[in-house]
Design an enzyme around this catalytic site. Structure first.
Site, mmCIF file in Angstrom:
data_model
loop_
_atom_site.group_PDB
_atom_site.id
_atom_site.type_symbol
_atom_site.label_atom_id
_atom_site.label_comp_id
_atom_site.label_asym_id
_atom_site.label_seq_id
_atom_site.Cartn_x
_atom_site.Cartn_y
_atom_site.Cartn_z
ATOM 1 N N LYS A 1 43.965 39.719 36.113
ATOM 2 C CA LYS A 1 43.345 41.015 36.383
ATOM 3 C C LYS A 1 43.185 41.798 35.083
ATOM 4 C CE LYS A 1 45.308 41.711 41.026
ATOM 5 N NZ LYS A 1 44.034 41.778 41.750
ATOM 6 N N ARG B 1 46.241 35.153 50.599
ATOM 7 C CA ARG B 1 45.847 34.294 51.714
ATOM 8 C C ARG B 1 46.527 32.932 51.631
ATOM 9 N NH1 ARG B 1 39.661 34.979 50.000
ATOM 10 N NH2 ARG B 1 40.593 36.923 49.246
HETATM 11 N N1 BES Z 1 46.426 42.113 45.830
HETATM 12 C C1 BES Z 1 45.031 41.999 45.667
HETATM 13 C C2 BES Z 1 44.238 42.983 46.536
HETATM 14 C C3 BES Z 1 44.474 44.456 46.298
HETATM 15 C C4 BES Z 1 43.542 45.201 45.609
HETATM 16 C C5 BES Z 1 45.568 45.109 46.839
HETATM 17 C C6 BES Z 1 43.715 46.560 45.432
HETATM 18 C C7 BES Z 1 45.739 46.464 46.655
HETATM 19 C C8 BES Z 1 44.813 47.191 45.956
HETATM 20 C C9 BES Z 1 44.585 40.591 46.036
HETATM 21 O O1 BES Z 1 45.499 39.585 45.794
HETATM 22 C C10 BES Z 1 43.386 40.286 45.192
HETATM 23 O O2 BES Z 1 43.529 40.203 44.013
HETATM 24 N N2 BES Z 1 42.226 40.114 45.824
HETATM 25 C C11 BES Z 1 41.028 39.830 45.142
HETATM 26 C C12 BES Z 1 40.316 38.736 45.889
HETATM 27 C C13 BES Z 1 39.162 38.131 45.130
HETATM 28 C C14 BES Z 1 39.678 37.351 43.940
HETATM 29 C C15 BES Z 1 38.409 37.230 46.062
HETATM 30 C C16 BES Z 1 40.180 41.093 45.096
HETATM 31 O O3 BES Z 1 40.213 41.856 46.066
HETATM 32 O O4 BES Z 1 39.551 41.333 44.075
HETATM 33 MN MN MN Z 2 45.402 38.852 43.797
#
Ligand code: BES
Ligand code: MN
Ligand code: ZN
Length: 492
Positions: A266, A340
């Protein structure tokens, strides 16, 4: 805030007096006595401040005379004397106005017993504070409120209404503590250990470690964990308050104690927020504490998958294929779509081990749900209209609102893989939906229907602003919602 006492209405001799007043109020009971004891300071003060009893309106009268240090009037809106949510919200709004007093008395004579209990609950929920790591705070800056006295004619009925609420508040506090902890302190093994605290409430707690998880074939969950120096854990919590042998209800939580994204790392800005990526698991733990604490007449299981998602020489790569506990294979396109993967193994395990009446999972699963619904509703995905309707109603009743989103074959196609049974991302369109589709592939309907709902709490688990019953920070969204679901439909 520690004690809440219910007593007969007597004008207090110290601290704060709180007057919850609805629109069109007249001062009677303790409010009238207080007005007389202060030579009319209350009626004059409310008049001067144009206090009308509107929702969210408040007036503080300092050193009004008599022995009181302040009198706080708080608006209930057009409440009819039975409105539980208005009473609870008013309690929440009142808390910051009395937090620096040691003692406060609530003039709750006009309230029904459940309203009196709800007002106290609002105070308690708002009073939460995570100050474990503040070592230099001046004493005068700390809240001092320790004794709240609720003046009500029917003490026994108010106490009876309040007893289960106190257990629910304990569950909410536990969840908020877990979610607030920094990620260096709360890693999977530590979070699992903290589940042991539920044993004194009568919850059976089992902790699965990597050798056991390997034997069970939790390849997706372990794939996420493999880049971290911290070992994975799965915790199984069982509360048996219902008839012996009846199938339990099941709650499953995503517990990523920190989500860097892994190799699909990230960006730096805001990454610290990813300490709350274990909020689904934290909520399941607090929910189990609430159910056990109020001795819910139901059998319930809570399962949490605890991992840390880190990039390292041992981390999984984009392109890796993992084999899940279900036997299905997953091509890991993006290591940041890790929640997931964790839930896939735990959902399958929960279903086949416990054959539950339903499964509800909670997860801070996608950023896309924040884009879709903001911070007002959690995303609800379900294969069962009854369960979805029950959840929506529980949301309205508790203020932890959910909004149903679609599922369907066309979305499912987005997660087809060229080399495995599925891939872990479905592209940008409908990002929260394809995440839910992925989870649905781990709900086994071969031997009949399995009611399942997924709550995407990425937008509701953490608040950046205070609200009536949730100070900013960890909200514990879902504890009260799911406690209510159980209370209304799955007890007795
Ligand atoms: N933990 C994150 C989602 C999240 C985002 C939680 C903001 C709380 C606040 C999750 O694991 C994630 O990174 N999701 C990605 C999925 C994508 C790679 C398909 C996302 O939402 O960008
Ligand atoms: Mn994630
Ligand atoms: Zn995550």
């Amino acid at each position: 805030m520690t004690d809440i006492l219910f007593v007969k209405p007597i004008l207090p001799r110290a601290g704060a007096l709180v007057l919850p007043l609805a629109e069109g109020f007249t001062l009677d009971g303790l409010a009238k006595q207080a007005d007389e004891a202060t030579n009319g300071a209350v009626s004059r003060g409310l008049e001067a401040a144009s206090f009308k009893g509107k929702k969210g309106q408040s007036v503080t009268l300092w050193a009004p005379g008599g022995h009181l240090s302040r009198i706080v009037a708080i608006g209930l809106g057009s409440s009819d004397g039975q409105d539980i949510q208005a009473a609870e919200a008013a309690g929440g709004h009142a808390l910051p106005l009395i937090a620096s007093e040691v003692e406060a008395t609530i003039a709750a004579e006009a309230f029904s017993p459940s309203q009196a209990a709800a007002f106290a609950q609002g105070l308690r929920l708002r009073a939460y504070r995570f100050d474990r790591y503040r070592t230099k705070e001046a004493a005068e800056d700390k809240p001092k409120l320790t004794r709240v006295t609720v003046a009500t004619p029917d003490i026994a009925a108010a106490q009876a209404a309040h007893a289960p609420l106190a257990a629910i508040a304990d569950g909410v506090y536990l969840t908020r503590d877990l979610v607030s902890e920094p990620p260096n302190i709360l890693y999977p093994a530590e979070m699992a250990d903290r589940c042991r605290a539920l044993e004194k409430l009568g919850v059976k707690v089992e902790i699965l470690t990597p050798p056991e998880l390997e034997k069970l074939g939790f390849g997706a969950l372990l794939g996420v964990a493999q880049g971290s120096a911290r070992e994975a854990r799965v915790v199984v919590m069982q509360w048996n308050g219902g008839a012996e042998g009846t199938a339990p209800v099941a709650f499953i939580g995503k517990g990523v104690t920190f989500d860097t994204g892994g190799i699909s790392i990230k960006p730096a800005g805001g990454m610290e927020d990813m300490k709350y990526d274990m909020a689904g698991a934290g909520t399941v733990i607090g929910l189990m504490a609430a159910l056990a604490g109020r001795k819910a007449k139901t059998n319930a299981v809570g399962l949490v998958g605890l991992v840390e998602n880190m990039p390292s020489a041992t981390a999984q790569r984009p392109g890796d294929v993992v084999t899940t506990h279900s036997g299905q294979t997953v091509e890991v396109i993006n290591t940041d779509a890790e929640g997931r993967l964790v839930l896939a193994d735990v959902l399958w395990y929960a279903q086949h081990r416990f054959k539950p009446r339903f499964m509800v999972d909670l997860a801070t699963l996608t950023g896309a749900i924040v884009i879709a619904l903001g911070h007002e509703h959690a995303g609800l995905f379900s294969n069962d209209d009854t369960l979805a309707t029950q959840l929506a109603a529980a949301g309205t009743a508790t203020g932890e609102k959910v909004w149903r989103m679609p599922l369907g074959e066309a979305y499912d196609k987005q997660i087809k893989s060229d080399i495995a049974d599925m891939k872990n991302v479905g592209g940008r369109p409908g990002g929260s939906i394809t995440a839910a589709q992925f989870l649905q592939r781990f709900i086994d309907t071969k031997e009949g229907a399995m009611p399942w709902a997924h709550l995407d709490i990425a937008g509701t688990a953490w608040a950046t602003k205070d609200a009536a019953t949730t100070p900013k920070g960890a909200t514990a969204f879902g504890v009260r919602l799911l406690d209510r679901l159980v209370a209304d439909h799955y007890e007795g």
